[in-house]
Write a protein that holds these residues in place. Structure first.
Motif, mmCIF file in Angstrom:
data_model
loop_
_atom_site.group_PDB
_atom_site.id
_atom_site.type_symbol
_atom_site.label_atom_id
_atom_site.label_comp_id
_atom_site.label_asym_id
_atom_site.label_seq_id
_atom_site.Cartn_x
_atom_site.Cartn_y
_atom_site.Cartn_z
ATOM 1 N N ALA A 471 0.836 -1.209 0.000
ATOM 2 C CA ALA A 471 0.000 0.000 0.000
ATOM 3 C C ALA A 471 0.869 1.257 0.000
ATOM 4 O O ALA A 471 0.555 2.249 -0.681
ATOM 5 C CB ALA A 471 -0.926 -0.006 1.211
ATOM 6 N N ILE A 472 1.971 1.216 0.751
ATOM 7 C CA ILE A 472 2.884 2.369 0.798
ATOM 8 C C ILE A 472 3.507 2.604 -0.565
ATOM 9 O O ILE A 472 3.623 3.747 -1.034
ATOM 10 C CB ILE A 472 3.979 2.147 1.864
ATOM 11 N N ARG A 473 3.883 1.517 -1.224
ATOM 12 C CA ARG A 473 4.494 1.654 -2.550
ATOM 13 C C ARG A 473 3.505 2.248 -3.554
ATOM 14 O O ARG A 473 3.867 3.095 -4.371
ATOM 15 C CB ARG A 473 4.990 0.284 -3.031
ATOM 16 N N ILE A 474 2.261 1.789 -3.504
ATOM 17 C CA ILE A 474 1.233 2.327 -4.405
ATOM 18 C C ILE A 474 1.027 3.812 -4.129
ATOM 19 O O ILE A 474 0.952 4.638 -5.051
ATOM 20 C CB ILE A 474 -0.097 1.564 -4.241
ATOM 21 N N THR A 475 0.966 4.158 -2.838
ATOM 22 C CA THR A 475 0.776 5.562 -2.453
ATOM 23 C C THR A 475 1.942 6.416 -2.925
ATOM 24 O O THR A 475 1.748 7.534 -3.429
ATOM 25 C CB THR A 475 0.635 5.683 -0.924
ATOM 26 N N ALA A 476 3.160 5.893 -2.774
ATOM 27 C CA ALA A 476 4.350 6.633 -3.220
ATOM 28 C C ALA A 476 4.300 6.874 -4.726
ATOM 29 O O ALA A 476 4.631 7.968 -5.205
ATOM 30 C CB ALA A 476 5.610 5.870 -2.845
ATOM 31 N N GLY A 477 3.881 5.851 -5.472
ATOM 32 C CA GLY A 477 3.762 6.001 -6.918
ATOM 33 C C GLY A 477 2.756 7.070 -7.299
ATOM 34 O O GLY A 477 2.987 7.864 -8.219
ATOM 35 N N ILE A 478 1.630 7.106 -6.570
ATOM 36 C CA ILE A 478 0.602 8.125 -6.829
ATOM 37 C C ILE A 478 1.145 9.512 -6.506
ATOM 38 O O ILE A 478 0.935 10.467 -7.270
ATOM 39 C CB ILE A 478 -0.667 7.826 -5.994
ATOM 40 N N PHE A 479 1.862 9.623 -5.385
ATOM 41 C CA PHE A 479 2.446 10.913 -4.996
ATOM 42 C C PHE A 479 3.406 11.429 -6.071
ATOM 43 O O PHE A 479 3.388 12.613 -6.422
ATOM 44 C CB PHE A 479 3.185 10.776 -3.660
ATOM 45 N N LEU A 480 4.250 10.535 -6.588
ATOM 46 C CA LEU A 480 5.198 10.946 -7.618
ATOM 47 C C LEU A 480 4.472 11.394 -8.884
ATOM 48 O O LEU A 480 4.833 12.409 -9.490
ATOM 49 C CB LEU A 480 6.151 9.790 -7.951
ATOM 50 N N ALA A 481 3.453 10.638 -9.281
ATOM 51 C CA ALA A 481 2.694 10.977 -10.490
ATOM 52 C C ALA A 481 2.011 12.333 -10.333
ATOM 53 O O ALA A 481 2.052 13.170 -11.244
ATOM 54 C CB ALA A 481 1.666 9.891 -10.785
ATOM 55 N N VAL A 482 1.401 12.557 -9.164
ATOM 56 C CA VAL A 482 0.729 13.837 -8.915
ATOM 57 C C VAL A 482 1.739 14.977 -8.909
ATOM 58 O O VAL A 482 1.499 16.056 -9.468
ATOM 59 C CB VAL A 482 -0.055 13.787 -7.589
ATOM 60 N N GLY A 483 2.896 14.734 -8.261
ATOM 61 C CA GLY A 483 3.935 15.758 -8.208
ATOM 62 C C GLY A 483 4.413 16.157 -9.595
ATOM 63 O O GLY A 483 4.584 17.345 -9.898
ATOM 64 N N ILE A 484 4.614 15.175 -10.466
ATOM 65 C CA ILE A 484 5.072 15.454 -11.835
ATOM 66 C C ILE A 484 3.988 16.180 -12.626
ATOM 67 O O ILE A 484 4.280 17.112 -13.387
ATOM 68 C CB ILE A 484 5.489 14.145 -12.536
ATOM 69 N N LEU A 485 2.728 15.775 -12.438
ATOM 70 C CA LEU A 485 1.626 16.455 -13.129
ATOM 71 C C LEU A 485 1.522 17.910 -12.694
ATOM 72 O O LEU A 485 1.286 18.797 -13.518
ATOM 73 C CB LEU A 485 0.309 15.720 -12.854
ATOM 74 N N ILE A 486 1.689 18.155 -11.413
ATOM 75 C CA ILE A 486 1.643 19.535 -10.903
ATOM 76 C C ILE A 486 2.796 20.340 -11.485
ATOM 77 O O ILE A 486 2.645 21.507 -11.860
ATOM 78 C CB ILE A 486 1.689 19.545 -9.361
ATOM 79 N N LEU A 487 3.968 19.708 -11.592
ATOM 80 C CA LEU A 487 5.149 20.390 -12.123
ATOM 81 C C LEU A 487 4.942 20.816 -13.574
ATOM 82 O O LEU A 487 5.439 21.862 -14.004
ATOM 83 C CB LEU A 487 6.353 19.449 -12.016
ATOM 84 N N GLY A 488 4.214 20.012 -14.337
ATOM 85 C CA GLY A 488 3.986 20.328 -15.748
ATOM 86 C C GLY A 488 2.666 21.013 -16.023
ATOM 87 O O GLY A 488 2.283 21.180 -17.185
ATOM 88 N N TYR A 489 1.957 21.430 -14.963
ATOM 89 C CA TYR A 489 0.636 22.035 -15.130
ATOM 90 C C TYR A 489 0.744 23.478 -15.614
ATOM 91 O O TYR A 489 1.511 24.286 -15.075
ATOM 92 C CB TYR A 489 -0.121 22.009 -13.795
ATOM 93 N N HIS A 490 -0.003 23.808 -16.663
ATOM 94 C CA HIS A 490 -0.061 25.177 -17.175
ATOM 95 C C HIS A 490 -1.526 25.559 -17.341
ATOM 96 O O HIS A 490 -2.221 25.012 -18.197
ATOM 97 C CB HIS A 490 0.653 25.276 -18.529
ATOM 98 N N PRO A 491 -2.006 26.479 -16.523
ATOM 99 C CA PRO A 491 -3.428 26.842 -16.592
ATOM 100 C C PRO A 491 -3.788 27.483 -17.926
ATOM 101 O O PRO A 491 -3.020 28.265 -18.488
ATOM 102 C CB PRO A 491 -3.582 27.853 -15.434
ATOM 103 N N ALA A 492 -4.932 27.110 -18.456
ATOM 104 C CA ALA A 492 -5.420 27.679 -19.714
ATOM 105 C C ALA A 492 -6.640 28.550 -19.414
ATOM 106 O O ALA A 492 -6.942 28.833 -18.261
ATOM 107 C CB ALA A 492 -5.760 26.560 -20.695
ATOM 108 N N GLY A 493 -7.352 28.969 -20.451
ATOM 109 C CA GLY A 493 -8.569 29.751 -20.245
ATOM 110 C C GLY A 493 -8.465 31.164 -20.762
ATOM 111 O O GLY A 493 -9.466 31.854 -20.909
ATOM 112 N N SER A 494 -7.241 31.626 -21.036
ATOM 113 C CA SER A 494 -7.079 32.981 -21.565
ATOM 114 C C SER A 494 -6.241 32.932 -22.834
ATOM 115 O O SER A 494 -5.592 31.938 -23.136
ATOM 116 C CB SER A 494 -6.405 33.887 -20.522
#
Length: 758
Positions: A471-494
């Motif tokens: 369970a810890i390993r799965i959680t760590a994988g999710i944390f890394l994926a979320v962290g990378i997604l946040i790092l590459g996030y660029h808000p649109a709309g304008s």
């Protein structure tokens, strides 16, 4: 950190430097020279300076000289200004250690003008250089110089000549790897290696120093020397080697850590990598705090942190217990630690590098050893040097093949764009949490044998423990994926329109609310290689890997040479950025530049289309209306028959007028279709012969943007044109003063951003 006091001390030092920066003491960024000295330089930029020659190099147009212990002389007074880089009008016979007196124009080193641009100001601040002197003329020089430093230069030059004779066309790569000299390294080679994620092997790094230093030490031991003589001799040689190869931050880090490691071995002490890293960082930051924001410093130390701190924990999370599995997982830890740094400074990360480094790193030692052996044998016999370097050259062919494979694929890099500070902090928060999880798993695995006793209860506990670790390993994988997604996030709309500072030329980037991207022109007559140094970095910093279309207003070089570069890079596989369409003016007669551009597009896999008056190009909520040229335009006068477009988004309109003059403006007024616009990209760089009073009365722009060079010879922008714009009620913005100008709108409200705030 309690067990490693040096690590704690280094951490506190970094926090202190950050606090001083926030308090207005510019030790990390900015110019730390006393204010009265700065004012004196600004008031008398043409004064004489005196300094000691540290190093020099001959460029294509001038002789570049680095001076240290420099001071400004004015009215018999001396004002210390630390180090200065000067550009002499003609080549002089100089040697390190000479003191010289020169006269020229002092100019402050400038920061970047565009998103993703190279920060010269920060780079030179690390070297205590805050001013350049252009058009310098030597007044006096001393006869005394440093024989030792001159000897090192002569040795380096002799080594370069040996490699040229022994390695042939591969000599620039061997010079970069063994001498830290990249002067003759082909830019395309650098781009290929960067795309493949193996550019680090072309720089003097810890890998090079450990191979050479430990190789020399072990050789001396085998020759019968004891620990002390072998260690001290190796230390001395590597220290001189670091000085000779230029003393880059990665070299300084590697040499200093080697000195500490060798010192520990000689004295019988235990070497701790993290403590050595902390001591090295403090030594570098004490000498120059500006390195804290330097990409080379952050990547060099980040790689060691990845290997020394994160690798073991990531391996525990991945269940990599065997040697070969650790070899696969450890590079991932290194990439995770340096990921925000790579995106911050370069906007992209090589995905291919994860795989290619596994193939390249085991053989780099052979290439490096081959280069060093050729240097030694070349002193006696060039044919022997050619023979011994041959295996290394074969490996370089293999590396080039791997680089070409990476270039031909569209997935070899992730262009994530430049993250904001909050994104970096959130990512590292996730990563630190993941590392704690890895440490916990590592400790639990150590206790596993003690838990696994041959009882039913123990088996149940062990099974429950395994489920928990899973369970810890799965959680760590999710944390890394979320962290990378946040790092590459660029808000649109304008809608964002970025008018890049390309010097004397035009280059405009359009980003729509639906995340479509367009380039309007891209060229310069005052800057070299605008495609490589302006367009590519800007696209990467914005996270743009796909251009829906590239519009060309007309075919003057100051509008197209950067675009042509970009298309050639696409065709050669030197970038993973791709484009859908190249849209050219619908001219009946097509000049050579038009056809060459179209051919470059076809080679790059980009479709070519033409556009003329009446064409509409909708893209989601944004549309482009082509107002000019006429469909039967000849194309003989490329300026007057340039493509004129209007961009519409909600209540917002922006007009792009290329290089049209008063004649075409009259024709546009006569045929109608023009209306009030919110923003005008001023025609012909602010020429006096365009943007007439009648034209402005019709379009009434709220904002007018002029793109030109500060030092152009055409008199752009014309004072008369600027006055007409102001009388029409326009807010005038200049790329030459404020760098890239960004227009951002939600379709109603308008916001103007200047890249340079000062």
């Amino acid at each position: 950190m309690a067990k490693r006091p040096m690590c704690l001390l280094c951490f506190l030092m970094v926090l202190s430097l950050g606090a001083l920066e926030l308090m207005g003491i510019p030790l990390i960024s900015g110019n730390p020279l006393p204010l009265n000295v700065q004012e004196q330089i600004e008031a008398h930029p043409g004064s004489i300076i005196c300094g000691e020659v540290e190093q020099y190099e001959n460029t294509e147009f001038s002789q570049s000289v680095y001076l240290k212990k420099t001071y400004l002389i004015h009215q018999s007074k001396k004002f210390p200004i630390e180090n200065v880089r000067i550009f002499l009008k003609k080549e002089e016979d100089l040697k390190p250690g000479m003191r010289i007196l020169v006269k020229g124009t002092l100019k402050r080193v400038e920061g970047p003008a565009n998103p993703g641009g190279f920060d010269s100001q920060q780079y030179y601040a690390c070297r205590h250089i805050y001013y350049f002197m252009k058009n310098a003329v030597l007044q006096k020089k001393t006869a005394v110089y440093s024989g030792y430093r001159q000897l090192l230069l002569e040795i380096k030059e002799s080594c370069r000549q040996i490699l040229k004779e022994a390695a042939g066309k591969d000599a620039p790569v061997f010079c970069a790897m063994t001498l830290g000299d990249k002067q003759e390294l082909d830019p395309e080679t650098q781009m290929r290696y960067q795309l493949a994620g193996i550019i680090h092997i072309l720089a003097i790094s810890g890998l090079h120093i450990s191979i050479l230093g430990m190789g020399l030490y072990n050789l001396l031991k085998k020759m019968g020397l004891g620990i002390w003589p072998a260690g001290i001799f190796s230390l001395g040689v590597m220290l001189q080697y670091g000085i000779m190869t230029g003393g880059s931050v990665s070299t300084m880090r590697a040499v200093t850590m080697f000195l500490i490691a060798m010192g520990a071995r000689i004295t019988g002490r235990i070497y701790d990598m993290m403590s050595a890293l902390s001591v090295t960082a403090m030594m570098i930051l004490v000498e120059s705090p500006a390195y804290l924001l330097d990409s080379g410093f952050l990547l060099s130390f980040g790689c060691v942190l990845g290997m020394g701190l994160a690798a073991e924990k990531i391996c525990a999370l991945a269940g990599a217990e065997k040697k070969w599995t650790k070899a696969l997982v450890s590079p991932i830890a290194l990439q995770l630690v340096t990921l925000p740094v790579m995106l911050k400074f370069f906007g992209e990360v090589s995905i291919a590098g994860f795989i290619l480094n596994l193939l390249v790193l085991p053989s780099v030692g052979v290439v490096l050893t081959g280069g060093m052996a050729a240097l030694l044998l070349g002193i006696l016999s060039i044919p022997a040097a050619k023979l011994v370097i041959l295996p290394a050259r074969v490996l370089l062919l293999f590396y080039e093949y791997l680089c070409s494979l990476a270039g031909r694929s569209g997935w070899s890099t992730w262009i994530g764009g430049e993250p904001e500070t909050w994104q970096i902090l959130v990512y590292y928060g996730f990563l630190i949490t993941v590392l704690f999880m890895g440490q916990y798993i590592k400790e639990q695995l150590r206790k596993k044998k003690a838990v696994c006793e041959e009882t039913e209860l123990a088996e149940e506990r062990a099974e429950a423990g395994c489920r928990k670790l899973y369970a810890i390993r799965i959680t760590a994988g999710i944390f890394l994926a979320v962290g990378i997604l946040i790092l590459g996030y660029h808000p649109a709309g304008s809608l964002k329109v970025i008018c890049l500072d390309v010097g004397q030329g035009d280059g405009i980037l359009v980003e729509t609310p639906e995340d479509h991207h367009f380039l309007i022109d891209g060229g310069s007559s005052s800057q070299s290689e605008p495609g490589r140094y302006c367009l590519l970095p800007a696209l990467k910093s914005q996270g743009i890997s796909w251009l829906d279309g590239i519009f060309i207003s007309h075919t003057d070089q100051d509008h197209i040479n950067g675009v042509k570069e970009l298309l050639e890079y696409m065709g050669k596989g030197l970038t993973t950025i791709r484009a859908g369409y190249l849209i050219l003016p619908a001219w009946a007669e097509r000049p050579d530049a038009w056809r060459e551009l179209a051919e470059a597009a076809k080679t790059a896999g980009v479709k070519v289309m033409t556009a003329g008056k009446g064409d509409e190009l909708p893209c989601g909520k944004v549309s482009f209306s082509v107002l000019w040229p006429e469909k039967n335009a000849t194309g003989k006068d490329v300026n007057e028959e340039a493509m004129v477009m209007e961009l519409s988004f909600g209540d917002f309109q922006m007009l792009f007028t290329g290089d049209i003059g008063a004649d075409t403006e009259k024709k546009l007024l006569a045929v109608g279709g023009l209306e009030d616009v919110d923003c005008l990209k001023v025609g012909h760089h602010g020429s006096r012969y365009s943007t007439t009073e009648a034209f402005l009365e019709k379009i009434k722009p709220e904002v007018a943007i002029i793109s030109c060079s500060l030092t152009n010879t055409y008199g752009h922008p014309s004072p008369e044109t600027v006055e007409r714009l102001k009388e029409a009620g326009s807010q005038v913005e200049y790329t030459m003063k404020n760098g890239a100008i960004t227009v951002e709108t939600d379709g109603k409200k308008l916001k103007i951003g200047r890249f340079r705030k000062d």
